[in-house]
Design a protein around this motif. Structure first.
Motif, PDB file in Angstrom:
ATOM      1  N   LEU A   1      -0.604   7.174   1.354  1.00 25.61           N
ATOM      2  CA  LEU A   1       0.704   7.031   0.778  1.00 25.61           C
ATOM      3  C   LEU A   1       1.177   5.466   0.633  1.00 25.61           C
ATOM      4  O   LEU A   1       1.513   5.043  -0.339  1.00 25.61           O
ATOM      5  CB  LEU A   1       1.992   7.703   1.482  1.00 25.61           C
ATOM      6  CG  LEU A   1       3.462   7.457   1.163  1.00 25.61           C
ATOM      7  CD1 LEU A   1       3.874   7.981  -0.252  1.00 25.61           C
ATOM      8  CD2 LEU A   1       4.345   7.914   2.243  1.00 25.61           C
ATOM      9  N   LEU A   2       0.731   4.921   1.512  1.00 23.02           N
ATOM     10  CA  LEU A   2       0.985   3.363   1.690  1.00 23.02           C
ATOM     11  C   LEU A   2       0.147   2.625   0.309  1.00 23.02           C
ATOM     12  O   LEU A   2       0.589   1.771  -0.179  1.00 23.02           O
ATOM     13  CB  LEU A   2       0.636   2.998   2.999  1.00 23.02           C
ATOM     14  CG  LEU A   2       1.147   1.581   3.440  1.00 23.02           C
ATOM     15  CD1 LEU A   2       2.430   2.092   4.024  1.00 23.02           C
ATOM     16  CD2 LEU A   2       0.059   0.927   4.556  1.00 23.02           C
ATOM     17  N   GLN A   3      -1.124   3.089   0.238  1.00 23.46           N
ATOM     18  CA  GLN A   3      -1.953   2.650  -0.824  1.00 23.46           C
ATOM     19  C   GLN A   3      -1.194   2.783  -2.135  1.00 23.46           C
ATOM     20  O   GLN A   3      -1.145   2.119  -2.993  1.00 23.46           O
ATOM     21  CB  GLN A   3      -3.326   3.375  -0.730  1.00 23.46           C
ATOM     22  CG  GLN A   3      -4.520   2.429  -0.152  1.00 23.46           C
ATOM     23  CD  GLN A   3      -5.589   3.549  -0.261  1.00 23.46           C
ATOM     24  OE1 GLN A   3      -5.816   4.479   0.266  1.00 23.46           O
ATOM     25  NE2 GLN A   3      -6.673   2.911  -1.079  1.00 23.46           N
ATOM     26  N   LEU A   4      -0.744   4.175  -2.089  1.00 19.88           N
ATOM     27  CA  LEU A   4      -0.281   4.584  -3.571  1.00 19.88           C
ATOM     28  C   LEU A   4       0.965   3.821  -3.576  1.00 19.88           C
ATOM     29  O   LEU A   4       1.284   3.308  -5.081  1.00 19.88           O
ATOM     30  CB  LEU A   4       0.126   6.046  -3.223  1.00 19.88           C
ATOM     31  CG  LEU A   4       0.622   6.790  -4.538  1.00 19.88           C
ATOM     32  CD1 LEU A   4      -0.486   6.984  -5.558  1.00 19.88           C
ATOM     33  CD2 LEU A   4       1.044   8.255  -4.206  1.00 19.88           C
ATOM     34  N   TRP A   5       1.847   3.544  -2.898  1.00 18.62           N
ATOM     35  CA  TRP A   5       3.084   2.810  -3.003  1.00 18.62           C
ATOM     36  C   TRP A   5       2.834   1.413  -3.525  1.00 18.62           C
ATOM     37  O   TRP A   5       3.477   0.866  -4.198  1.00 18.62           O
ATOM     38  CB  TRP A   5       3.905   2.630  -1.529  1.00 18.62           C
ATOM     39  CG  TRP A   5       5.232   2.929  -1.715  1.00 18.62           C
ATOM     40  CD1 TRP A   5       6.338   2.056  -1.268  1.00 18.62           C
ATOM     41  CD2 TRP A   5       6.103   3.853  -2.398  1.00 18.62           C
ATOM     42  NE1 TRP A   5       7.432   2.249  -1.525  1.00 18.62           N
ATOM     43  CE2 TRP A   5       7.465   3.568  -2.054  1.00 18.62           C
ATOM     44  CE3 TRP A   5       5.653   5.189  -2.954  1.00 18.62           C
ATOM     45  CZ2 TRP A   5       8.496   4.439  -2.641  1.00 18.62           C
ATOM     46  CZ3 TRP A   5       6.813   5.934  -3.466  1.00 18.62           C
ATOM     47  CH2 TRP A   5       8.169   5.654  -3.113  1.00 18.62           C
ATOM     48  N   LYS A   6       1.794   0.685  -2.758  1.00 17.20           N
ATOM     49  CA  LYS A   6       1.363  -0.615  -3.093  1.00 17.20           C
ATOM     50  C   LYS A   6       1.090  -0.603  -4.381  1.00 17.20           C
ATOM     51  O   LYS A   6       1.264  -1.638  -5.332  1.00 17.20           O
ATOM     52  CB  LYS A   6       0.230  -1.071  -2.176  1.00 17.20           C
ATOM     53  CG  LYS A   6       0.943  -1.834  -0.975  1.00 17.20           C
ATOM     54  CD  LYS A   6      -0.223  -2.277   0.051  1.00 17.20           C
ATOM     55  CE  LYS A   6       0.371  -2.603   1.348  1.00 17.20           C
ATOM     56  NZ  LYS A   6      -0.568  -2.630   2.311  1.00 17.20           N
ATOM     57  N   LEU A   7       0.058   0.363  -5.105  1.00 13.94           N
ATOM     58  CA  LEU A   7      -0.321   0.300  -6.244  1.00 13.94           C
ATOM     59  C   LEU A   7       0.619   0.430  -7.204  1.00 13.94           C
ATOM     60  O   LEU A   7       0.589  -0.357  -8.494  1.00 13.94           O
ATOM     61  CB  LEU A   7      -1.220   1.626  -6.521  1.00 13.94           C
ATOM     62  CG  LEU A   7      -1.609   2.056  -7.840  1.00 13.94           C
ATOM     63  CD1 LEU A   7      -3.049   1.375  -8.137  1.00 13.94           C
ATOM     64  CD2 LEU A   7      -1.900   3.581  -8.083  1.00 13.94           C
ATOM     65  N   ALA A   8       1.708   1.195  -7.145  1.00 18.48           N
ATOM     66  CA  ALA A   8       2.945   1.450  -8.068  1.00 18.48           C
ATOM     67  C   ALA A   8       3.559   0.070  -8.042  1.00 18.48           C
ATOM     68  O   ALA A   8       3.919  -0.484  -9.001  1.00 18.48           O
ATOM     69  CB  ALA A   8       3.793   2.727  -7.440  1.00 18.48           C
TER      70      ALA A   8
END
Ligand SMILES: Cc1cc2nc3c(=O)[nH]c(=O)nc-3n(C[C@H](O)[C@H](O)[C@H](O)COP(=O)(O)OP(=O)(O)OC[C@H]3O[C@@H](n4cnc5c(N)ncnc54)[C@H](O)[C@@H]3O)c2cc1C
Length: 301
Positions: A49-56
Motif C-alpha cells: 500500500l505504501l509503495q502504491l501511495w508513493k507511486l500515485a
C-alpha cells in the motif's frame, strides 16, 4: 494520466498486488450504480500500500479508497486514476485485554463478532451497519445514540506523503472524522468494557431485528442519504413532505424509511442524484430546512 498510460506504467513496476482495469464500480457499491474505475487495486500488505501511495504521489495519479461501497454513489462516468480496496489484504484483527485493534479493510460485522466472542462490550449497537471498519471511521458511523468515534482510542492514518501517524477520538464529530486531505485510514483501536458474550449477542440480535423492521434491507441502497439536521430527523421531514415513493428513473424514495433511496432496478447514479435534488428542494420549500448529504458522492458524470 490517461488509463492506457496507467496500464503501461503498471506493467513496468515491481508491484505484484492484484489489479483490475476498467473495473465497473457498480459491482462494488450497495446501490449497484457507478461507472468504471481506471484501475482497482487490492494491496496485500501495508508495504504494498505504501509503495502504491508513493507511486500515485510521484506520478500525480488521483487515488480513491473504496470501502464496502455501502455509503457511496459513484457517478456514471466512473473514477479516474487508482481506486484502492483494503478488503482483501488489510483486514486483520487482534484483541489484547480490553483493547481491540483492526485494520481498515476488515468488515465491521467481523469486528463486532470478534468483540462479542471475546466478551467485549460497547460496539454491539452498531450491529447491522454494513461496510468496512475504514468506512465506519471515515463517516463516524452510528446507531441508537452510539457513534464509533466514541469508542475509538486511536486511528492510524497514512498521510499523502506516506507518513504514518496516530490520531485520537477528538477528531470525530457527527458523521465525520477529521481525516487530513489525501490521507487514508489504516487501522483503528478500541478500548471496550468486559461484558457477557451472551448478553452482547442478544443485544446485537435485537438491533438486527429492529433494522429489519425499519429499513429496506432487501433492496439496493446506501443507508441514510441525508444527515439529521440539528434537533430533527431527516427521514421524518421527508416523510412529512409526502415524498415516500417519489421516483426518478429506476430510483425511488423508500416507502419503508424516507431517508433511504432504493434502486428499484436499472437506476443510474444520475437518477439517484436528481431524486436527491428533488427531495432537498421539496423539504426546503415545505419545511424551510436545508438537508445535507450523508452519502459520499464521487466520480465523473
Ligand atoms: C442497509 C444499510 C444500513 C445502514 N445503516 C447505517 C447506520 O445505521 N449508521 C450509519 O452510520 N451508517 C449506515 N449505513 C451507511 C454505511 O453502511 C456506513 O456509512 C459504513 O460505515 C460505510 O462503510 P463502507 O466501508 O461501505 O464505506 P464506503 O461506502 O466504501 O465509503 C464511504 C467513504 O469512506 C471512505 N473510506 C472508506 N474506507 C476508507 C479508508 N480506509 N481510508 C479513508 N477513507 C475511507 C471512502 O473513500 C468514502 O469516501 C447503512 C448502509 C446501508 C446500505
Amino acid at each position: 494520466m490517461l488509463k492506457d498510460e496507467l496500464r503501461r506504467l503498471w506493467k513496468t513496476l515491481d508491484l505484484h498486488c492484484p489489479a483490475l482495469f476498467d473495473e465497473p464500480l457498480a459491482q462494488h457499491t450497495w446501490f449497484q450504480v457507478g461507472g468504471p474505475a481506471d484501475m482497482l487495486v487490492f494491496p496485500r500488505t501495508t508495504a504494498e500500500l505504501l509503495q502504491l501511495w508513493k507511486l500515485a504521489g510521484d506520478y500525480g495519479i488521483p487515488k480513491f479508497i473504496l470501502g464496502g461501497g455501502s455509503n457511496l454513489i459513484v457517478r456514471d462516468g466512473g473514477i479516474r486514476g487508482i481506486a484502492v480496496s483494503l478488503r482483501r489484504g488489510l483486514n486483520k484483527m487482534r484483541v489484547e485485554g480490553r483493547e481491540l485493534t483492526a485494520e481498515a479493510g476488515a468488515n465491521l460485522a467481523g469486528v463486532l463478532k470478534l468483540a462479542q466472542r471475546e466478551g467485549l462490550a460497547g460496539l454491539e449497537d452498531l450491529a447491522g451497519i454494513p461496510g468496512t471498519l475504514g468506512g465506519a471511521v471515515y463517516g463516524n458511523a452510528g446507531a441508537s445514540e452510539i457513534e464509533i468515534g466514541r469508542l475509538t482510542k486511536t486511528v492510524k492514518v497514512m498521510e499523502e506523503t506516506a507518513l504514518i501517524r496516530e490520531l485520537n477520538h477528538q477528531e470525530f464529530s457527527y458523521r465525520s472524522f477529521n481525516l487530513p486531505e489525501g490521507s487514508l485510514i489504516l487501522e483503528a483501536n478500541f478500548e471496550l468494557a468486559h461484558g457477557s458474550a451472551e448478553q452482547i449477542e442478544k443485544r446485537m440480535a435485537e438491533n438486527l431485528m429492529r433494522r429489519r423492521k425499519t429499513q429496506p434491507l432487501g433492496e439496493h441502497c446506501a443507508g441514510c442519504i441525508f444527515k439529521n439536521p440539528p434537533g430533527c430527523y431527516a427521514g421524518r421531514l421527508i416523510d412529512e413532505a409526502g415524498l415516500k415513493g417519489m421516483a426518478k428513473g429506476g430510483a425511488a424514495v423508500s416507502t419503508i424509511h424516507a431517508n433511504f433511496i432504493v434502486n428499484k432496478g436499472g437506476a443510474t447514479a444520475k437518477d439517484i442524484l436528481q431524486l436527491m435534488e428533488q427531495v432537498k428542494e421539496a423539504v426546503a420549500n415545505q419545511k424551510g430546512i436545508s438537508l445535507e448529504e450523508e452519502v459520499v458522492v464521487v466520480g465523473e458524470d
